[in-house]
Motif scaffolding. Structure first.
Motif, PDB file in Angstrom:
ATOM      1  N   ALA A  90       0.971  -1.287  -0.031  1.00 34.46           N
ATOM      2  CA  ALA A  90      -0.038   0.067  -0.017  1.00 34.46           C
ATOM      3  C   ALA A  90       0.876   1.408   0.043  1.00 34.46           C
ATOM      4  O   ALA A  90       1.819   1.461   0.770  1.00 34.46           O
ATOM      5  CB  ALA A  90      -0.848  -0.156   1.415  1.00 34.46           C
ATOM      6  N   ALA A  91       0.752   2.132  -0.893  1.00 33.92           N
ATOM      7  CA  ALA A  91       1.406   3.323  -1.096  1.00 33.92           C
ATOM      8  C   ALA A  91       0.666   4.246  -2.100  1.00 33.92           C
ATOM      9  O   ALA A  91      -0.094   3.825  -3.080  1.00 33.92           O
ATOM     10  CB  ALA A  91       2.821   3.142  -1.408  1.00 33.92           C
ATOM     11  N   MET A  92       1.273   5.569  -2.429  1.00 41.28           N
ATOM     12  CA  MET A  92       1.077   6.359  -3.731  1.00 41.28           C
ATOM     13  C   MET A  92       2.350   5.669  -4.533  1.00 41.28           C
ATOM     14  O   MET A  92       3.276   5.708  -4.314  1.00 41.28           O
ATOM     15  CB  MET A  92       1.252   7.618  -3.357  1.00 41.28           C
ATOM     16  CG  MET A  92       0.748   8.662  -4.625  1.00 41.28           C
ATOM     17  SD  MET A  92      -1.019   8.648  -4.724  1.00 41.28           S
ATOM     18  CE  MET A  92      -1.349   9.736  -3.573  1.00 41.28           C
ATOM     19  N   TYR A  93       1.468   5.107  -5.742  1.00 43.65           N
ATOM     20  CA  TYR A  93       2.476   4.894  -6.777  1.00 43.65           C
ATOM     21  C   TYR A  93       2.773   5.872  -7.770  1.00 43.65           C
ATOM     22  O   TYR A  93       1.666   6.572  -8.287  1.00 43.65           O
ATOM     23  CB  TYR A  93       1.734   3.509  -7.575  1.00 43.65           C
ATOM     24  CG  TYR A  93       2.279   2.190  -6.527  1.00 43.65           C
ATOM     25  CD1 TYR A  93       1.520   2.230  -5.465  1.00 43.65           C
ATOM     26  CD2 TYR A  93       3.078   1.208  -7.229  1.00 43.65           C
ATOM     27  CE1 TYR A  93       1.689   0.786  -4.638  1.00 43.65           C
ATOM     28  CE2 TYR A  93       3.422   0.132  -6.033  1.00 43.65           C
ATOM     29  CZ  TYR A  93       2.618   0.190  -4.941  1.00 43.65           C
ATOM     30  OH  TYR A  93       2.953  -1.146  -4.356  1.00 43.65           O
ATOM     31  N   TYR A  94       3.905   5.941  -8.370  1.00 44.68           N
ATOM     32  CA  TYR A  94       4.432   7.135  -9.333  1.00 44.68           C
ATOM     33  C   TYR A  94       4.888   6.473 -10.277  1.00 44.68           C
ATOM     34  O   TYR A  94       5.695   5.638 -10.326  1.00 44.68           O
ATOM     35  CB  TYR A  94       5.289   8.109  -8.806  1.00 44.68           C
ATOM     36  CG  TYR A  94       4.646   8.859  -7.494  1.00 44.68           C
ATOM     37  CD1 TYR A  94       5.011   8.542  -6.177  1.00 44.68           C
ATOM     38  CD2 TYR A  94       3.976  10.188  -7.609  1.00 44.68           C
ATOM     39  CE1 TYR A  94       4.375   9.096  -5.068  1.00 44.68           C
ATOM     40  CE2 TYR A  94       3.479  10.762  -6.536  1.00 44.68           C
ATOM     41  CZ  TYR A  94       3.703  10.343  -5.268  1.00 44.68           C
ATOM     42  OH  TYR A  94       3.232  10.908  -4.361  1.00 44.68           O
ATOM     43  N   CYS A  95       4.547   6.987 -11.520  1.00 44.84           N
ATOM     44  CA  CYS A  95       5.311   6.702 -12.970  1.00 44.84           C
ATOM     45  C   CYS A  95       6.352   7.812 -13.201  1.00 44.84           C
ATOM     46  O   CYS A  95       6.000   9.208 -12.746  1.00 44.84           O
ATOM     47  CB  CYS A  95       4.029   6.783 -13.962  1.00 44.84           C
ATOM     48  SG  CYS A  95       4.754   6.863 -15.764  1.00 44.84           S
ATOM     49  N   ALA A  96       7.413   7.254 -13.571  1.00 46.54           N
ATOM     50  CA  ALA A  96       8.525   8.468 -13.866  1.00 46.54           C
ATOM     51  C   ALA A  96       9.263   8.127 -15.137  1.00 46.54           C
ATOM     52  O   ALA A  96       9.451   6.862 -15.603  1.00 46.54           O
ATOM     53  CB  ALA A  96       9.532   8.638 -12.766  1.00 46.54           C
ATOM     54  N   ALA A  97       9.921   9.146 -15.880  1.00 40.82           N
ATOM     55  CA  ALA A  97      10.618   8.952 -16.982  1.00 40.82           C
ATOM     56  C   ALA A  97      11.930   9.677 -16.848  1.00 40.82           C
ATOM     57  O   ALA A  97      12.121  10.774 -16.117  1.00 40.82           O
ATOM     58  CB  ALA A  97       9.874   9.706 -17.982  1.00 40.82           C
ATOM     59  N   ALA A  98      13.064   8.975 -17.227  1.00 42.21           N
ATOM     60  CA  ALA A  98      14.525   9.218 -17.343  1.00 42.21           C
ATOM     61  C   ALA A  98      15.042   9.478 -18.629  1.00 42.21           C
ATOM     62  O   ALA A  98      15.003   8.592 -19.435  1.00 42.21           O
ATOM     63  CB  ALA A  98      15.308   8.270 -16.553  1.00 42.21           C
ATOM     64  N   GLY A 117       0.695  10.620  -9.221  1.00 44.11           N
ATOM     65  CA  GLY A 117       0.623   9.324  -8.612  1.00 44.11           C
ATOM     66  C   GLY A 117      -0.989   8.958  -8.475  1.00 44.11           C
ATOM     67  O   GLY A 117      -1.806   9.543  -8.847  1.00 44.11           O
ATOM     68  N   THR A 118      -0.752   7.506  -8.159  1.00 43.73           N
ATOM     69  CA  THR A 118      -2.094   7.008  -8.068  1.00 43.73           C
ATOM     70  C   THR A 118      -2.274   6.052  -6.877  1.00 43.73           C
ATOM     71  O   THR A 118      -1.135   5.367  -6.700  1.00 43.73           O
ATOM     72  CB  THR A 118      -2.595   5.868  -9.251  1.00 43.73           C
ATOM     73  OG1 THR A 118      -3.954   5.479  -9.106  1.00 43.73           O
ATOM     74  CG2 THR A 118      -1.481   4.813  -9.422  1.00 43.73           C
ATOM     75  N   GLN A 119      -3.220   6.234  -5.933  1.00 42.70           N
ATOM     76  CA  GLN A 119      -3.106   5.547  -4.513  1.00 42.70           C
ATOM     77  C   GLN A 119      -3.552   4.183  -4.788  1.00 42.70           C
ATOM     78  O   GLN A 119      -4.560   3.699  -5.319  1.00 42.70           O
ATOM     79  CB  GLN A 119      -4.063   6.233  -3.618  1.00 42.70           C
ATOM     80  CG  GLN A 119      -3.990   5.643  -2.262  1.00 42.70           C
ATOM     81  CD  GLN A 119      -2.784   6.010  -1.458  1.00 42.70           C
ATOM     82  OE1 GLN A 119      -2.473   7.286  -1.516  1.00 42.70           O
ATOM     83  NE2 GLN A 119      -2.391   4.978  -0.927  1.00 42.70           N
ATOM     84  N   VAL A 120      -2.654   3.167  -4.087  1.00 43.29           N
ATOM     85  CA  VAL A 120      -2.925   1.804  -3.949  1.00 43.29           C
ATOM     86  C   VAL A 120      -3.282   1.555  -2.357  1.00 43.29           C
ATOM     87  O   VAL A 120      -2.362   1.831  -1.564  1.00 43.29           O
ATOM     88  CB  VAL A 120      -1.720   1.017  -4.384  1.00 43.29           C
ATOM     89  CG1 VAL A 120      -2.064  -0.521  -4.296  1.00 43.29           C
ATOM     90  CG2 VAL A 120      -1.648   1.201  -6.089  1.00 43.29           C
TER      91      VAL A 120
END
Length: 124
Positions: A90-98, A117-120
Motif C-alpha cells: 500500500a502506497a502512492m504509486y508514481y510513474c517516472a521517465a528518465a 501518482g495513484t493511490q493503492v
C-alpha cells in the motif's frame, strides 16, 4: 518534455490484483527509461520496477514474482501488473521517465519527469 498521468489505483484485499497504467505525452516516449515508484506515509520514495529503452527490467526484491512492468511504445503507455498484493504494498504509486538513460534504474534521482501518482490500498 514528457507529461505523465497514472491510473488504475484503488483498494483491494490482500491477495488481489491491480493494473496500473501511465499515459505519456510526447513523441519521444520510446527514448526514455521508465519506472514505477511508490511512497508510503513516513517512508522514502522507493523504486519498484523499471524498464529501459533496451527492454531490460529490474524489480525491487520485495515485488519479484508478483509485479510485472511493461511498456507499449506504440501507445505511449507504461503498465504495472500487480498480483498477490500485500498490505505492505500500500502506497502512492508514481510513474517516472528518465531522459538520457538507456538501461533501467531504480534510483529516483535519475528520473526527470514524474506523474501525480495513484493511490493503492491493500487491506488484510
Amino acid at each position: 518534455q514528457v507529461h505523465l498521468v497514472e491510473s488504475g489505483g484503488g483498494s483491494v484485499q490482500a491477495g488481489g490484483s491491480l493494473r496500473l497504467s501511465c499515459a505519456a505525452s510526447g513523441a519521444t516516449y520510446r527514448t526514455y527509461t521508465m519506472g514505477w515508484f511508490r511512497q508510503a506515509p513516513g517512508k522514502e520514495r522507493e523504486g519498484v520496477a523499471t524498464i529501459g529503452r533496451n527492454g531490460r527490467v529490474i524489480y525491487v526484491d520485495s515485488v519479484k514474482g508478483r509485479f510485472t512492468i511493461s511498456r507499449d511504445n506504440a501507445k505511449n503507455t507504461l503498465y504495472l501488473q500487480m498480483n498477490s498484493l500485500k498490505p505492505e504494498d500500500a502506497a502512492m504509486y508514481y510513474c517516472a521517465a528518465a531522459g538520457g538513460r538507456y538501461g533501467p534504474s531504480l534510483i529516483p534521482s535519475e528520473y526527470n519527469y514524474w506523474g501525480q501518482g495513484t493511490q493503492v490500498t491493500v487491506s488484510s
